[in-house]
Design a protein around this motif. Structure first.
Motif, mmCIF file in Angstrom:
data_model
loop_
_atom_site.group_PDB
_atom_site.id
_atom_site.type_symbol
_atom_site.label_atom_id
_atom_site.label_comp_id
_atom_site.label_asym_id
_atom_site.label_seq_id
_atom_site.Cartn_x
_atom_site.Cartn_y
_atom_site.Cartn_z
ATOM 1 N N ASN A 15 0.839 -1.186 0.000
ATOM 2 C CA ASN A 15 0.000 0.000 0.000
ATOM 3 C C ASN A 15 0.877 1.241 0.000
ATOM 4 O O ASN A 15 1.619 1.472 0.946
ATOM 5 C CB ASN A 15 -0.910 -0.033 1.234
ATOM 6 N N THR A 23 -1.335 -5.978 1.188
ATOM 7 C CA THR A 23 -2.542 -6.734 0.888
ATOM 8 C C THR A 23 -2.182 -7.941 0.038
ATOM 9 O O THR A 23 -1.483 -7.805 -0.962
ATOM 10 C CB THR A 23 -3.561 -5.861 0.125
ATOM 11 N N ILE A 25 -3.665 -10.705 -2.370
ATOM 12 C CA ILE A 25 -4.827 -10.913 -3.218
ATOM 13 C C ILE A 25 -4.976 -12.409 -3.466
ATOM 14 O O ILE A 25 -4.096 -13.034 -4.048
ATOM 15 C CB ILE A 25 -4.670 -10.179 -4.568
ATOM 16 N N PRO A 39 -9.341 -9.992 -0.957
ATOM 17 C CA PRO A 39 -8.139 -9.356 -0.412
ATOM 18 C C PRO A 39 -7.992 -9.623 1.093
ATOM 19 O O PRO A 39 -8.977 -9.689 1.816
ATOM 20 C CB PRO A 39 -8.383 -7.868 -0.672
ATOM 21 N N HIS A 40 -6.749 -9.799 1.519
ATOM 22 C CA HIS A 40 -6.427 -9.976 2.941
ATOM 23 C C HIS A 40 -5.370 -8.937 3.296
ATOM 24 O O HIS A 40 -4.283 -8.945 2.719
ATOM 25 C CB HIS A 40 -5.861 -11.376 3.217
ATOM 26 N N GLU A 41 -5.687 -8.053 4.227
ATOM 27 C CA GLU A 41 -4.731 -7.010 4.604
ATOM 28 C C GLU A 41 -3.990 -7.418 5.865
ATOM 29 O O GLU A 41 -4.580 -7.921 6.819
ATOM 30 C CB GLU A 41 -5.428 -5.670 4.818
#
Length: 80
Positions: A15, A23, A25, A39-41
């Protein structure tokens, strides 16, 4: 390799607005076989991108450890 074969090129995004988040994906398929992206942040103390110079990586990850090792007679480093 599976991701590249399926043309899933961007799997991890750093980011630009944050120096501490990235993130991941995850490309998925529903039961009806439609594809979607989940998405996993993740948040860390710091995130370095693939564009980070070696000197920056060293300064932010290793320099203090090396100083500690040379200043102390008792230091251990474990690598997996």
């Amino acid at each position: 390799e599976k991701e590249l074969a399926r043309d899933h090129k961007d799997i991890i995004h750093c980011n630009a607005a944050s120096e501490s988040a990235l993130t991941v994906i995850e490309h998925k398929k529903r039961l009806d076989l439609t594809e979607y992206v989940e998405p996993h942040e993740f948040v860390f103390d710091e995130v370095l991108s693939e564009k980070s110079a070696n000197e920056q990586v060293y300064r932010q990850t290793t320099r203090d450890l090396v100083k500690y090792v040379f200043a102390s007679a008792d230091a251990k480093t474990l690598c997996k």
